[in-house]
Scaffold this active site. Structure first.
Site, PDB file in Angstrom:
ATOM      1  N   LYS A  84     -17.254 -11.580  28.531  1.00 22.80           N
ATOM      2  CA  LYS A  84     -17.430 -12.750  27.533  1.00 22.80           C
ATOM      3  C   LYS A  84     -18.197 -12.330  26.610  1.00 22.80           C
ATOM      4  CE  LYS A  84     -15.270 -15.449  30.067  1.00 22.80           C
ATOM      5  NZ  LYS A  84     -15.124 -16.646  31.617  1.00 22.80           N
TER       6      LYS A  84
HETATM    7  C1  LIG Z   1     -14.482 -16.689  32.805  1.00 23.89           C
HETATM    8  C2  LIG Z   1     -14.934 -18.286  32.706  1.00 23.89           C
HETATM    9  C3  LIG Z   1     -15.894 -19.233  34.048  1.00 23.89           C
HETATM   10  C4  LIG Z   1     -16.033 -18.371  34.625  1.00 23.89           C
HETATM   11  O1  LIG Z   1     -17.430 -16.929  34.216  1.00 23.89           O
HETATM   12  P1  LIG Z   1     -17.996 -16.643  35.565  1.00 23.89           P
HETATM   13  O2  LIG Z   1     -19.588 -15.831  34.992  1.00 23.89           O
HETATM   14  O3  LIG Z   1     -16.860 -15.714  35.716  1.00 23.89           O
HETATM   15  O4  LIG Z   1     -18.127 -17.328  37.209  1.00 23.89           O
HETATM   16  C5  LIG Z   1     -15.962 -20.171  33.512  1.00 23.89           C
HETATM   17  N1  LIG Z   1     -14.994 -21.317  32.640  1.00 23.89           N
HETATM   18  C6  LIG Z   1     -14.328 -20.769  31.691  1.00 23.89           C
HETATM   19  C7  LIG Z   1     -13.669 -21.784  30.768  1.00 23.89           C
HETATM   20  C8  LIG Z   1     -14.801 -18.985  32.099  1.00 23.89           C
HETATM   21  O5  LIG Z   1     -13.449 -18.341  30.252  1.00 23.89           O
END
Ligand SMILES: *Cc1c(COP(=O)(O)O)cnc(C)c1O
Length: 399
Positions: A197
């Site tokens: 991210k």
């Molecule tokens: C990555 C992601 C999540 C989940 O995030 P985590 O921190 O891995 O739980 C939720 N929604 C979207 C759209 C994502 O891309």
């Protein structure tokens, strides 16, 4: 056509090193900060988490920020805090990751899927109203790729029907909609610090809200539903006593992760600027190709550019999206697809009876989308190489 036969001949060279789809930007500041925490003797939720929450809340203009061990945990606690219960319905875009839908089922509620707009792939707000029933409790807009959803009409609709808005902002740090930063728009906003991210703590998440009651609830439920956290129990002026008020979860962030997050957060605007610049280079590089639909950006938003999702006009090409990805891989370029829409997966088809044709925009876009690498660790030369290869593939395989 076999994958092996797919190649483009006129490129000068194949780069020797694989260009990863994503590499996190970890500097000496992050390393120093984590080591300092390791030496401090306090590893789990404590002063670093508190500081990360304060810094993060200030950054996105939210009064309360609750650090958690994932965005999935944040979404779960947010739905729980606003009172989503068994038998309720929650509207969720089909064009999203597994987490957005599954958290609804954690509470025994039902995800009601909704189609996306074909241009920016965010949920189609005009289709929300016809999905609302007396059981509808909440909506989870996903700021797809970092492009904010149409939050003004969405919030108006939510107000009219007394629905809670839990934003999935896993892609949207930092992003702005009509001069307001994502993180201070809906009822609760959930961010992700997963390794790919826009900023990372390895694994981690944050829930932000202006509502103190919801913030307190989420904080308590993140640590077993216990009335006091470890910090207030084990620090010098703490007490051993505690009350279990609810059957909670184990969703707290560690100080180790938070010390990484504190340093990453300081760099998040700089990271965004670089990604925006790279998105501009891609856009410029593909401008004259009718076979490529570039990501659209609404007026009055700041796009976080977590992803650069281009769409192939497959009717104009002799190869499909999958072959396109294979050729890119042969040229040592890593890509991804965001996302396989939820309604095409066996769980959603078997449990809720969704059919592929239920959401025509998401289904059609899914056949066209490719996420190109876009992150600050890349160089401009890396971007130019991707552009060069994409252009050559188009030249070779256009109809
Ligand atoms: C990555 C992601 C999540 C989940 O995030 P985590 O921190 O891995 O739980 C939720 N929604 C979207 C759209 C994502 O891309």
């Amino acid at each position: 056509m076999s994958i092996q036969s797919l190649s483009v001949s006129s490129l000068p060279h194949i780069r020797p090193q694989f260009l990863s789809y994503h590499v996190p930007s970890i500097g000496e500041e992050e390393i120093r900060s984590v080591v300092e925490t390791l030496r401090s003797g306090w590893l789990t939720t404590g002063a670093k988490v508190k500081q990360f929450e304060q810094d993060f809340g200030a950054k996105v203009c939210a009064q309360h920020a609750v650090a958690l061990n994932s965005c999935t945990a944040a979404l779960h606690l947010a739905l729980e805090a606003v009172g989503v219960k068994e038998g309720d319905e929650v509207i969720v875009p089909t064009m999203t990751f597994a987490a957005t839908g599954e958290v609804v089922t954690y509470l025994g509620a039902k995800p009601i899927l909704i189609d996306c707009r074909p241009d920016d792939l965010t949920l189609d707000v005009t289709q929300i109203e016809k999905l609302i029933t007396p059981r509808t409790k909440a909506i989870i807009p996903v700021h797809f790729a970092g492009h904010p959803c149409e939050m003004i009409p969405l919030m108006e609709l939510a107000k009219a029907y007394n629905l809670r808005v839990i934003e999935d902002a896993a892609h949207a740090l930092p992003a702005w909609y009509q001069g307001v930063q994502v993180g201070s728009i809906g009822d609760i906003t959930c961010f992700s610090f997963y390794a790919t991210k826009t900023i990372t703590t390895g694994e981690g998440g944050m829930a932000t809200t202006q509502n103190e009651t919801w913030a307190d609830k989420m904080r308590m439920m993140s640590l077993h539903g216990i009335s006091r956290n470890a910090w207030s129990r084990y620090s010098a002026n703490g007490s051993w006593s505690y009350d279990i008020c609810h059957a909670g979860h184990k969703y707290n962030l560690t100080d180790l992760a938070a010390s990484l997050g504190i340093e990453q957060l300081k760099k998040c605007d700089q990271f965004q600027k670089t990604r925006e610049q790279y998105a501009g280079l891609y856009n410029q590089g593909f401008k004259d190709l009718p076979e490529i639909i570039r990501p659209s950006v609404a007026d009055n938003v700041q796009h976080a550019w977590h992803l650069y999702v281009m769409q192939l006009d497959v009717e104009r090409l002799r190869i499909g999206r999958n072959e396109f990805i294979e050729i890119l891989k042969n040229y040592n370029i890593g890509t991804s697809v965001h996302f396989i829409p939820l309604h095409l997966h066996p769980y959603y088809r078997q449990t809720f009876g969704y059919q592929p044709e239920d959401f025509p925009n998401a289904r059609a876009c899914f056949e066209r989308i490719i996420s190109l690498p876009i992150y600050p660790k890349m160089t401009e030369a890396d971007i130019e190489y991707v552009i060069e290869v994409v252009r050559e593939i188009i030249r070779t395989y256009r109809r």
